[in-house]
Write a protein that holds these residues in place. Structure first.
Motif, PDB file in Angstrom:
ATOM      1  N   ILE A  66      13.964  13.686   8.476  1.00 31.09           N
ATOM      2  CA  ILE A  66      15.410  13.747   8.665  1.00 31.09           C
ATOM      3  C   ILE A  66      15.766  15.220   8.531  1.00 31.09           C
ATOM      4  CG2 ILE A  66      17.668  13.109   7.771  1.00 31.09           C
ATOM      5  CD1 ILE A  66      16.350  10.463   6.847  1.00 31.09           C
ATOM      6  N   VAL A  67      16.313  15.769   9.611  1.00 32.38           N
ATOM      7  CA  VAL A  67      16.553  17.204   9.706  1.00 32.38           C
ATOM      8  C   VAL A  67      18.052  17.475   9.719  1.00 32.38           C
ATOM      9  CG1 VAL A  67      16.005  19.277  11.035  1.00 32.38           C
ATOM     10  CG2 VAL A  67      14.466  17.304  11.145  1.00 32.38           C
ATOM     11  N   THR A  68      18.495  18.364   8.851  1.00 28.34           N
ATOM     12  CA  THR A  68      19.889  18.818   8.870  1.00 28.34           C
ATOM     13  C   THR A  68      19.903  20.112   9.652  1.00 28.34           C
ATOM     14  OG1 THR A  68      20.255  17.822   6.697  1.00 28.34           O
ATOM     15  CG2 THR A  68      21.878  19.443   7.456  1.00 28.34           C
ATOM     16  N   VAL A  69      20.680  20.108  10.752  1.00 30.13           N
ATOM     17  CA  VAL A  69      20.757  21.285  11.614  1.00 30.13           C
ATOM     18  C   VAL A  69      22.194  21.771  11.696  1.00 30.13           C
ATOM     19  CG1 VAL A  69      18.733  20.657  12.989  1.00 30.13           C
ATOM     20  CG2 VAL A  69      20.994  19.902  13.722  1.00 30.13           C
ATOM     21  N   ARG A  70      22.330  23.094  11.901  1.00 26.55           N
ATOM     22  CA  ARG A  70      23.642  23.696  12.107  1.00 26.55           C
ATOM     23  C   ARG A  70      23.679  24.233  13.525  1.00 26.55           C
ATOM     24  NH1 ARG A  70      24.392  28.815  11.341  1.00 26.55           N
ATOM     25  NH2 ARG A  70      22.873  28.937   9.673  1.00 26.55           N
ATOM     26  N   GLY A  71      24.664  23.763  14.293  1.00 22.74           N
ATOM     27  CA  GLY A  71      24.815  24.202  15.670  1.00 22.74           C
ATOM     28  C   GLY A  71      25.461  25.566  15.751  1.00 22.74           C
ATOM     29  N   GLU A  72      25.557  26.082  16.980  1.00 20.84           N
ATOM     30  CA  GLU A  72      26.116  27.415  17.205  1.00 20.84           C
ATOM     31  C   GLU A  72      27.550  27.531  16.710  1.00 20.84           C
ATOM     32  OE1 GLU A  72      25.550  27.443  21.385  1.00 20.84           O
ATOM     33  OE2 GLU A  72      23.475  28.091  21.243  1.00 20.84           O
ATOM     34  N   GLY A  73      28.301  26.430  16.771  1.00 20.74           N
ATOM     35  CA  GLY A  73      29.693  26.449  16.336  1.00 20.74           C
ATOM     36  C   GLY A  73      29.865  26.158  14.848  1.00 20.74           C
TER      37      GLY A  73
END
Length: 140
Positions: A66-73
């Motif tokens: 389970i991966v927590t990612v932060r997008g460009e925005g």
């Protein structure tokens, strides 16, 4: 050869021997039916550093993570990296055969990955956290 998805992941990725064997087999089996995603996945497996599953660092994305990612925005999203048969967008289960899924496998917390969507748009996310899969997910 130019690939439509144009992955640009960090130069070094780490894959467990178990995931490497399964993903290489999956990609080879799909070469005739889905050549682009299969070739992208094989390319990632070719450049991966393969290690024993028991020695994998906890912060590396592997199958079932389970991966927590932060997008460009700046938006935060939690997704699970799964095999194609388990994919379900409504549950944020992303197939390893999608451009995003292939870009995520083997990277670790703090790294950024970039890929082109099937529509040609450049996308990227930064890995904020990785929750190691339950041991049962690795044995399937």
């Amino acid at each position: 050869m130019q690939h439509a998805t144009g992955l640009r992941s960090p130069s070094r990725i780490l894959i467990s021997d178990t995931d490497h064997d399964r993903l290489t087999g999956l990609a080879r089996a799909l070469l005739d039916r889905a050549p682009e995603p299969a070739e992208e996945l094989l390319s990632e497996m070719d450049r991966a550093v393969v290690t024993d599953a028991a020695a994998m660092p906890a912060d590396v994305v592997r199958m079932g993570s389970i991966v927590t990612v932060r997008g460009e925005g700046g938006e935060i999203q939690r997704i699970m990296l799964v095999y194609p048969g388990e994919a379900d967008i409504a549950e944020n289960k992303i197939s390893v055969l999608t451009p995003m899924g292939t870009a995520l496998i083997g990277v670790s917390t703090g790294q950024a990955v970039c890929w082109s969507s099937r529509g040609g748009r450049e996308l990227s996310v930064t890995i904020e956290a990785v929750d190691t899969p339950a041991s049962g997910a690795q044995r399937r």
